[in-house]
Design an enzyme around this catalytic site. Structure first.
Site, PDB file in Angstrom:
ATOM      1  N   CYS A  54       0.822  -1.203   0.000  1.00 28.18           N
ATOM      2  CA  CYS A  54       0.000   0.000   0.000  1.00 28.18           C
ATOM      3  C   CYS A  54       0.863   1.263   0.000  1.00 28.18           C
ATOM      4  CB  CYS A  54      -1.005  -0.053   1.146  1.00 28.18           C
ATOM      5  SG  CYS A  54      -2.462   0.919   0.765  1.00 28.18           S
TER       6      CYS A  54
ATOM      7  N   HIS B 198      -3.540  -5.154   0.373  1.00 22.77           N
ATOM      8  CA  HIS B 198      -3.013  -5.669   1.647  1.00 22.77           C
ATOM      9  C   HIS B 198      -3.038  -7.196   1.682  1.00 22.77           C
ATOM     10  CE1 HIS B 198      -2.707  -1.837   3.868  1.00 22.77           C
ATOM     11  NE2 HIS B 198      -3.668  -1.462   3.035  1.00 22.77           N
TER      12      HIS B 198
ATOM     13  N   GLU C 289      -1.568  -9.080   3.586  1.00 22.23           N
ATOM     14  CA  GLU C 289      -1.459  -9.607   4.959  1.00 22.23           C
ATOM     15  C   GLU C 289      -2.815 -10.004   5.554  1.00 22.23           C
ATOM     16  OE1 GLU C 289      -1.111  -6.461   4.084  1.00 22.23           O
ATOM     17  OE2 GLU C 289      -1.567  -5.049   5.692  1.00 22.23           O
TER      18      GLU C 289
HETATM   19  N1  GLN Z   1      -1.996   6.846   2.546  1.00 24.93           N
HETATM   20  C1  GLN Z   1      -2.091   6.053   1.361  1.00 24.93           C
HETATM   21  C2  GLN Z   1      -3.456   6.159   0.688  1.00 24.93           C
HETATM   22  O1  GLN Z   1      -4.392   6.594   1.298  1.00 24.93           O
HETATM   23  C3  GLN Z   1      -1.778   4.598   1.661  1.00 24.93           C
HETATM   24  C4  GLN Z   1      -2.831   3.933   2.474  1.00 24.93           C
HETATM   25  C5  GLN Z   1      -2.355   2.644   3.096  1.00 24.93           C
HETATM   26  O2  GLN Z   1      -1.171   2.363   3.126  1.00 24.93           O
HETATM   27  N2  GLN Z   1      -3.275   1.859   3.645  1.00 24.93           N
HETATM   28  O3  GLN Z   1      -3.579   5.779  -0.456  1.00 24.93           O
END
Ligand code: GLN
Length: 539
Positions: A382, A508, A510
């Site tokens: 992410c 994600h 995970e």
């Molecule tokens: N801050 C980034 C976004 O909003 C990444 C979000 C995250 O890592 N969950 O896209």
């Protein structure tokens, strides 16, 4: 008739109620029963989505996009029943429903009160699982008995046994039996008090699960049983694990908790439990064949629960690769220090988790540069993926001061920018791009090789994306777009083909790893880290 198990906690918080609930769910599944899991949290936030990881640890995301408590991660790692938004309720969400009902005039002129209106809403939340086809529903009550916020939940679960009948409903109370070093004694009094508090509310627990550092003697068990008004067989010791949390289900089974529960609920097992897979996991954890060191570089690296699912997923991949995973937790704002840079250079893999906000971003970008230039296996998740794109843009594609508009709205090269659908969004709660989304992987990518297929579904939680305006320039400079949304608009995976293992994903992974089914990307990352460790040893 679906049977209900309620799990409460006493004496202190952080006893591992989620883990115990999940372990019990797994044991009941091993008897061939279908189990649904649920958590009721007494805090006032509508969901944990807007809470800082410092407050509440990681926010766990489900397929349907619900942002939930991290205990739901334990449920998904141990059990197989589906989880949805109805698996996670908070006081905030309960009250929101009650107040909306009141505004719609549904209470027909009555004075709206905690009992019965809030308690009815809590019972509705328990039934919202629609688990009539399930054999057992396990509902964990967050917090500790005695908390002011927890009272309506305890009252509601007390009433629940009247609604469904005592034979269909049990209460398990998890407590702590502290060991006093000076007296060299285990102390049972806090447990007696905690059970006393439950009984004042009208709940007589059927089972006590006692967390302890030291074995509890038969005499002490009998004493606890007498004071807590239950047979000694129903007082179960849960000793601190030596190696891993994956010992918990085995230890509960050794004490016969699953069989005692089946008996008490008049439930027939549909198959003989086969725990061989779990014994195998423990064996692999006890006797690893190699060790790899992974640097996790994040803003919340020092907080034990902020990246919970990531640490678990690393362990799962360690189990399948027969590798002990040593984790170096590196706060991203420490990367400007030479010795910290040297430290991560000496690891076998670098992982950058998700995150929000500017603090520590330059440190993450620095860590990615070290991974890229030194052929150290890298997994970006992410924000970790977004930082990898920024790093590549600045240091390979020559786009000076490239950035995400999350951190610098004026950047000359906004390689990461706000998702189009986010532009009109005002509220923070529940408004990101959330939950399961499909991705199509590129042929010849590490990702496609490790997934073993080209079409996948993974969970998301973000507002920003790889800016399509820069796709051509960055791919021309050697960055591979290794996965996109099926319409090819959103970049979901990037890789560097000539690197040993450099994979960064917008989603994600995970949230979809189990000890018995490690996630392919974590598997690939740890396999590469193990290979790197061997190469390091030779050179
Ligand atoms: N801050 C980034 C976004 O909003 C990444 C979000 C995250 O890592 N969950 O896209």
């Amino acid at each position: 008739m679906t049977k209900h198990i309620f799990i409460t906690g006493g004496v202190v918080s952080s006893l591992g109620k989620g883990l115990t609930s999940a372990s019990l769910g797994m044991l009941l599944e091993s008897h061939g029963l279908s189990v649904r899991m649920q958590k009721l949290d007494p805090y006032l936030n509508v969901d944990p989505g807007t809470m800082s990881p410092y407050q509440h640890g990681e926010v766990y995301v489900l397929d349907d996009g619900s942002e939930t408590d991290l205990d739901l991660g334990h449920y998904e790692r141990f059990t197989n029943g589906p989880l949805t938004k109805n698996s996670s309720w908070t006081t905030g969400r309960i009250y929101l429903n009650v107040i909306e009902r009141e505004r719609r005039g549904e209470y027909q002129g009555k004075t709206v009160q905690v009992v019965p209106h809030v308690t009815n809403e809590i019972k509705r939340a328990i039934r919202s699982l629609n688990a009539d086809d399930a054999d057992v529903v396990i509902t964990e009550i967050g917090g500790t008995v005695g908390d002011i916020e927890g009272q309506p939940f305890l009252e509601a679960i007390r009433q629940f046994s009247l609604d469904v009948g005592k034979e269909n409903c049990i209460y398990i109370h998890l407590t702590l039996i502290p060991f006093l070093k000076a007296a060299k004694e285990l102390k049972t009094k806090p447990t007696q008090h905690s059970v006393g508090q439950l009984r004042e509310i009208g709940i007589q627990p059927d089972f006590l699960v006692c967390r302890t550092e030291q074995p509890i003697s038969r005499d002490e068990i009998e004493k606890i049983a007498l004071f807590c008004n239950m047979p000694g067989t129903n007082v179960i010791e849960e000793r601190d694990c030596e190696i891993s949390i994956y010992e918990v289900p085995i230890s509960l089974a050794d004490h016969g908790l699953d069989r005692l529960i089946l008996e008490r609920l008049h439930l027939k097992a549909k198959s003989e439990p086969d725990l061989s897979q779990w014994y195998d996991i423990l064996q692999r954890l006890k006797m690893p064949e190699r060790q790899v060191t992974i640097a996790v570089v994040g803003k919340y690296a020092t907080h034990k629960d902020a990246y919970k699912s990531i640490y678990e997923s690393l362990d799962h991949a360690g189990i399948s690769n027969r590798a002990k995973i040593r984790i170096e937790r590196i706060p991203s704002d420490a990367l400007d220090r030479k010795e910290v840079q040297e430290k991560i250079k000496a690891t076998n893999g670098i992982l950058i988790p998700g995150g929000f906000g500017e603090r520590g971003v330059e440190g993450k970008i620095n860590a990615i540069r070290i991974a890229r230039e030194n052929n150290i296996p890298f997994l970006g998740i992410c924000l970790g993926m977004q930082c990898a794109v920024i790093e590549y843009a600045r240091n390979v594609a020559g786009l000076d001061d490239a950035n995400s508009t999350e951190f610098n709205a004026e950047t000359p090269h906004p390689v990461i920018s706000l998702l189009a659908e986010q532009r009109a969004v005002k509220n923070l709660g529940g408004t990101m791009r959330l939950g399961a989304q499909p991705t199509v992987l590129a042929e010849n990518s590490h990702a496609a090789k490790w997934y073993g297929k080209r079409e996948i579904s993974e969970r998301h939680r973000h507002r920003y994306e790889f800016n399509a305006d820069y796709r051509e320039r960055l791919t021309a400079a050697g960055l591979m777009v290794a996965g996109t949304s099926p319409d090819n608009r959103l970049v979901e995976v990037v890789e560097i083909p000539q690197h040993l293992w450099f994979v960064a994903v917008q989603y994600h992974p995970e949230f979809k790893s189990q000890p018995t089914k490690p996630h392919p990307l974590f598997n690939g990352f740890i396999a590469a880290a193990a290979q790197q460790a061997v190469q390091n040893a030779i050179s």
